[in-house]
Design an enzyme around this catalytic site. Structure first.
Site, mmCIF file in Angstrom:
data_model
loop_
_atom_site.group_PDB
_atom_site.id
_atom_site.type_symbol
_atom_site.label_atom_id
_atom_site.label_comp_id
_atom_site.label_asym_id
_atom_site.label_seq_id
_atom_site.Cartn_x
_atom_site.Cartn_y
_atom_site.Cartn_z
ATOM 1 N N HIS A 272 0.760 -0.954 0.105
ATOM 2 C CA HIS A 272 -0.078 -0.050 -0.007
ATOM 3 C C HIS A 272 1.119 1.155 -0.563
ATOM 4 O O HIS A 272 0.935 2.217 -0.496
ATOM 5 C CB HIS A 272 -0.870 -0.204 1.505
ATOM 6 C CG HIS A 272 -1.881 -1.373 1.591
ATOM 7 N ND1 HIS A 272 -1.770 -2.092 1.462
ATOM 8 C CD2 HIS A 272 -3.529 -1.072 1.124
ATOM 9 C CE1 HIS A 272 -2.706 -3.021 1.810
ATOM 10 N NE2 HIS A 272 -3.324 -2.460 1.494
ATOM 11 N N ASP B 31 -4.331 -7.015 -7.727
ATOM 12 C CA ASP B 31 -4.958 -7.004 -6.819
ATOM 13 C C ASP B 31 -5.136 -4.976 -6.576
ATOM 14 O O ASP B 31 -4.584 -4.087 -7.942
ATOM 15 C CB ASP B 31 -3.885 -6.443 -5.539
ATOM 16 C CG ASP B 31 -4.034 -5.990 -3.950
ATOM 17 O OD1 ASP B 31 -5.006 -6.006 -3.633
ATOM 18 O OD2 ASP B 31 -3.413 -6.743 -3.170
#
Length: 547
Positions: free
Chosen positions: A195, A269
């Site tokens: 992230h 993702d």
């Protein structure tokens, strides 16, 4: 080349996008109607109740049918159970049943619980129209410092991770949902969160075969319906330390398709993670690279500008010949097959009224299964549990830190100007204090930080809660100060990964207990164990070798 309407409809099937709100938004309508997007991801921000989600899904599917979609939408959600549970109830909203996450389930040492809890959770989601969930986690948590996987993994043994991930995949499919094993080829052996940046895994191909790839090979052999690729660089596979696996043809096509013979759907993702977003061209370019690499579906969860940008960049890539429509159509057949298997026809998804009575009965049954699973997952790592006297018990819980972007940085979390979480007492720790109060007459709840003043009375016993104190060592500093102030029993409860309980710094406390997650349900189970109401049957799925 000039893109036809059918070409654009085909391209839309290769994206899964998110939107904001508890009802269908204008952005969602535009994505479905104008861009023909064939897959939607629901986030926690979209979930208010099971009945509301049912109505939302019905409106999304009706919009797609009215827009001329050939197949109904795949409606996905991040429901791993445990700490990543977008469908589960919160302190504000009553939605799905909370079940233990991966490490807690593995602590039970019975794969049947993994299968049964996953099937039970899937039945609730299927009843409201969800048909795709991004689970199981196939990552092996071989790096204790991993900031994003941790308790989302079934442990540090690749053979056991494979067994549990396979069982979860089977349970989800039994409940009617398409599972998606993640994060291929493996996100467990890194201390960088994708992230926030690009993790680099420096392992040989032989080492990858023995650890990272082993669970995914098992899942592929079991026919898992979809696999999610992750944003980590593995030079042994990609040939460099700059390309995320999700954007690498060497990973998606050469390894996953050609070598491992995977025939299901490959989804990336979310491309809004910094590992991709900070690359040249950002999210739109990342979408093109992922499709060129061989991914079937590109995930972008949050931002409408990125949704439009990714689709329009794909149009341009096809027009320039970088992407070929015949390859997209071949890929689209896999997406269509997934829809036929897990969604069905328009008649299967539309005009289905919400059956509140059936849902209530299902959730009553599932609540009992969840409580049983949590009770069996709680582990006594060392020491012996005290019989607390009738005097005051002090419960100490740590201030909230942002340790895991997948868990702590959910949208809507209030922060100070410096970025710190605004609430000093987390709701789940407040619920734990209430659990203790139901069992003891005099309880004081203290929220401690690094500068906590330990010169005080600590009653007749202390329950000292930690969260990843192996990484936030200030918690153990406070623990050592507390122990110098009291001779009464101190129980340490590790409310997330249990690694700190293997440290020499906790030697001498009365008992060390692990709940493997800080959901209210896990902490209630821990209270039952600490007060000797149930036997601590759990076994830690991870250890710290050499200590």
């Amino acid at each position: 080349m000039v893109l036809s309407s059918e070409d654009k409809r085909e391209i839309g099937q290769h994206f899964v996008f998110g939107f904001h709100g508890h009802e269908i938004s204008e952005d969602a309508k535009e994505l479905i109607e104008k861009y023909h997007v064939g897959n939607i991801i629901l986030m926690k921000r979209n979930v208010q109740s099971v009945k509301q989600v049912h109505a939302l899904v019905q409106s999304l599917q009706q919009c797609a049918r009215d827009a001329g979609h050939r197949y109904p939408l795949m409606i996905g959600i991040d429901q791993e159970n445990g700490l990543v549970s977008a469908f589960s109830s919160t302190e504000k909203h009553q939605a799905g049943t909370q079940f233990p996450g991966a490490m807690a389930i593995a602590a039970i040492s019975d794969v049947n619980y993994a299968r049964d809890c996953s099937a039970a959770s899937a039945r609730e989601m299927k009843a409201v129209g969800i048909n795709w969930t991004y689970s199981p986690v196939g990552d092996v948590n071989s790096d204790p410092q991993n900031p994003v996987i941790g308790v989302r993994s079934f442990g540090d043994d690749p053979i056991k991770v494979a067994q549990y991930a396979k069982a979860v995949g089977e349970g989800l499919a039994q409940g009617g949902l398409a599972p998606s094993a993640k994060h291929f080829p493996g996100h467990g052996d890194t201390n960088i969160d994708s992230h926030l940046g690009l993790p680099v895994i420096n392992k040989s191909r032989a080492e990858l075969d023995q650890t990272e790839l082993k669970p995914f090979k098992e899942l592929i052999d079991a026919g898992v319906a979809s696999i999610m690729t992750g944003h980590m660089a593995i030079q042994a596979l990609t040939g460099d330390s700059e390309t995320p696996a999700s954007l690498s043809r060497a990973v998606t096509t050469a390894l996953l398709r050609e070598e491992l013979k995977y025939e299901g759907v490959v989804v990336t993702d979310c491309l809004e993670m910094n590992a991709v977003m900070e690359r040249k061209g950002g999210v739109p370019r990342g979408a093109v690279e992922a499709l060129v690499a061989g991914a079937d579906v590109i995930m972008v969860c949050h931002t409408m500008a990125f949704h439009r940008g990714a689709i329009e960049a794909t149009y341009e890539a096809v027009q320039k010949g970088e992407l070929h429509m015949d390859e997209l159509r071949k890929s689209g057949k896999r997406v269509a097959a997934l829809k036929r298997r897990f969604v069905g026809t328009w008649d299967d998804v539309l005009g289905k009224p919400f059956d509140e009575e059936a849902m209530n009965a299902l959730q009553a049954t599932n609540k009992k299964l969840s409580e049983d699973a949590y009770a069996k997952s709680t582990a006594l790592i060392s020491g012996s549990l005290p019989a607390f006297s009738s005097g005051k018990i002090v419960v100490m819980t740590p201030v909230v830190e942002s340790l895991n972007a997948a868990v702590d940085d959910a949208e809507g979390v209030q922060r100070t100007e410096k970025g710190h979480v605004r609430n000093t007492a987390a709701p789940y720790y407040m619920s734990f204090a209430e659990s203790v109060r139901r069992r003891a007459a005099d309880v004081e709840h203290l929220v401690y930080a690094a500068d906590f003043d330990c010169r005080r009375e600590f009653g007749q016993g202390v329950i000292f809660v930690t969260r990843n104190a192996d990484r936030s060592a200030w918690q153990l500093d406070v623990l050592e100060k507390v122990r110098t102030q009291t001779s009464d029993p101190v129980v340490v409860l590790a409310s997330c990964a249990p690694y700190e309980l293997f440290s020499r710094r906790v030697l001498g406390v009365q008992a060390c207990v692990a709940s493997f997650e800080f959901t209210s349900e896990a902490l209630e189970a821990a209270a039952r164990v600490i007060f000797n109401e149930v036997f601590p049957a759990g076994k830690s799925p991870v250890s710290v070798r050499g200590q």
